[in-house]
Design a protein around this motif. Structure first.
Motif, PDB file in Angstrom:
ATOM      1  N   LEU A   1      -5.442   2.670  18.902  1.00 24.43           N
ATOM      2  CA  LEU A   1      -4.312   3.537  19.230  1.00 24.43           C
ATOM      3  C   LEU A   1      -4.768   4.746  20.050  1.00 24.43           C
ATOM      4  CD1 LEU A   1      -1.324   4.192  18.972  1.00 24.43           C
ATOM      5  CD2 LEU A   1      -1.825   5.347  16.816  1.00 24.43           C
ATOM      6  N   LEU A   2      -5.887   5.339  19.672  1.00 26.76           N
ATOM      7  CA  LEU A   2      -6.431   6.473  20.405  1.00 26.76           C
ATOM      8  C   LEU A   2      -6.771   6.061  21.834  1.00 26.76           C
ATOM      9  CD1 LEU A   2      -7.400   9.399  20.494  1.00 26.76           C
ATOM     10  CD2 LEU A   2      -9.617   8.614  19.658  1.00 26.76           C
ATOM     11  N   GLY A   3      -7.350   4.902  22.008  1.00 32.26           N
ATOM     12  CA  GLY A   3      -7.684   4.402  23.349  1.00 32.26           C
ATOM     13  C   GLY A   3      -6.434   4.216  24.195  1.00 32.26           C
ATOM     14  N   LYS A   4      -5.394   3.632  23.598  1.00 30.25           N
ATOM     15  CA  LYS A   4      -4.149   3.419  24.329  1.00 30.25           C
ATOM     16  C   LYS A   4      -3.515   4.768  24.719  1.00 30.25           C
ATOM     17  CE  LYS A   4      -2.957  -1.041  22.274  1.00 30.25           C
ATOM     18  NZ  LYS A   4      -2.002  -1.775  21.437  1.00 30.25           N
ATOM     19  N   LEU A   5      -3.552   5.729  23.828  1.00 30.32           N
ATOM     20  CA  LEU A   5      -2.995   7.043  24.122  1.00 30.32           C
ATOM     21  C   LEU A   5      -3.772   7.740  25.235  1.00 30.32           C
ATOM     22  CD1 LEU A   5      -2.131   8.375  20.544  1.00 30.32           C
ATOM     23  CD2 LEU A   5      -0.534   7.678  22.331  1.00 30.32           C
ATOM     24  N   LEU A   6      -5.102   7.626  25.210  1.00 27.17           N
ATOM     25  CA  LEU A   6      -5.918   8.227  26.267  1.00 27.17           C
ATOM     26  C   LEU A   6      -5.632   7.583  27.619  1.00 27.17           C
ATOM     27  CD1 LEU A   6      -9.354   8.774  24.478  1.00 27.17           C
ATOM     28  CD2 LEU A   6      -7.745  10.512  25.271  1.00 27.17           C
ATOM     29  N   VAL A   7      -5.510   6.262  27.650  1.00 26.74           N
ATOM     30  CA  VAL A   7      -5.197   5.567  28.904  1.00 26.74           C
ATOM     31  C   VAL A   7      -3.818   6.002  29.409  1.00 26.74           C
ATOM     32  CG1 VAL A   7      -4.670   3.302  29.890  1.00 26.74           C
ATOM     33  CG2 VAL A   7      -6.711   3.596  28.481  1.00 26.74           C
ATOM     34  N   THR A   8      -2.855   6.105  28.511  1.00 29.35           N
ATOM     35  CA  THR A   8      -1.510   6.542  28.900  1.00 29.35           C
ATOM     36  C   THR A   8      -1.553   7.961  29.457  1.00 29.35           C
ATOM     37  OG1 THR A   8      -0.535   5.135  27.190  1.00 29.35           O
ATOM     38  CG2 THR A   8       0.852   6.897  28.069  1.00 29.35           C
ATOM     39  N   ALA A   9      -2.303   8.861  28.820  1.00 26.35           N
ATOM     40  CA  ALA A   9      -2.408  10.246  29.285  1.00 26.35           C
ATOM     41  C   ALA A   9      -3.063  10.304  30.665  1.00 26.35           C
ATOM     42  CB  ALA A   9      -3.189  11.089  28.282  1.00 26.35           C
ATOM     43  N   VAL A  10      -4.114   9.516  30.895  1.00 24.12           N
ATOM     44  CA  VAL A  10      -4.799   9.499  32.193  1.00 24.12           C
ATOM     45  C   VAL A  10      -3.862   8.956  33.274  1.00 24.12           C
ATOM     46  CG1 VAL A  10      -6.684   8.406  33.477  1.00 24.12           C
ATOM     47  CG2 VAL A  10      -7.122   9.414  31.237  1.00 24.12           C
TER      48      VAL A  10
END
Length: 184
Positions: free
Chosen positions: A13-22
């Motif tokens: 989930l953290l990885g998906k959120l970071l990708v979305t933010a980038v």
């Protein structure tokens, strides 16, 4: 094991959120040049020319083909000295102009006062556009205080062509509520 499974889901989930933010940051970053290109292509909101020099356009709302004389008048109801600093000025319709009125509270007490405008000819009122004016609010004056008060205005270019002179007159009068000595 249950702890590791939850930990793995949290990392995913953290990885998906970071990708979305980038991706969102990248989109916002790319939007600015894209917006500029669209505006430049359509001729909207262009503040500088291609060579980087600033382009100043003349105000197209100003009608330089005619002049209007504005006469200034002042009356006071009460012990004030109230006057315009100039008797008249000549402006072109659409041109921004400023005149200053001066008031002196000749009393030895605080007062609240208000100015009410009037216009001649009467049909000029709808074409006399004030941007800033001391008449928009009450003026609180200390004993013997003198104040310079501006009126920033323009004349609507739709003013009938037969009107060559406008008189702006203010009546300055005291409004209740400031006399503290009367309450004692």
């Amino acid at each position: 094991m249950k702890k590791d499974g939850t930990s793995g889901l949290n990392r995913t989930l953290l990885g998906k959120l970071l990708v979305t933010a980038v991706v969102m940051f990248g989109f916002a970053y790319a939007l600015n040049p894209f917006y500029r290109q669209i505006c430049e292509a359509l001729g909207l909101n262009v503040l500088t020319q291609k060579d980087g020099t600033v382009e100043y356009d003349q105000n197209t709302q100003v009608d330089a083909t005619r002049s209007i004389t504005i006469e200034f008048d002042a009356n006071s109801q009460g012990p004030y000295r109230f006057r315009p600093t100039v008797a008249s000025m000549t402006v072109h319709p659409g041109e921004l102009a400023t005149v200053t009125y001066e008031v002196v509270n000749t009393q030895n007490r605080d007062v609240a006062a208000q100015a009410i405008p009037s216009y001649a000819p009467q049909n000029a009122m709808q074409h006399f556009k004030k941007v800033e004016c001391f008449c928009f609010k009450q003026q609180a004056l200390k004993p013997n205080e003198a104040r310079q008060m501006p009126v920033m205005f323009y004349i609507d270019p739709k003013l009938p062509r037969d009107v060559k002179t406008i008189t702006l007159s203010y009546t300055f009068f005291e409004v209740g509520g400031m006399d503290k000595t009367a309450a004692n």
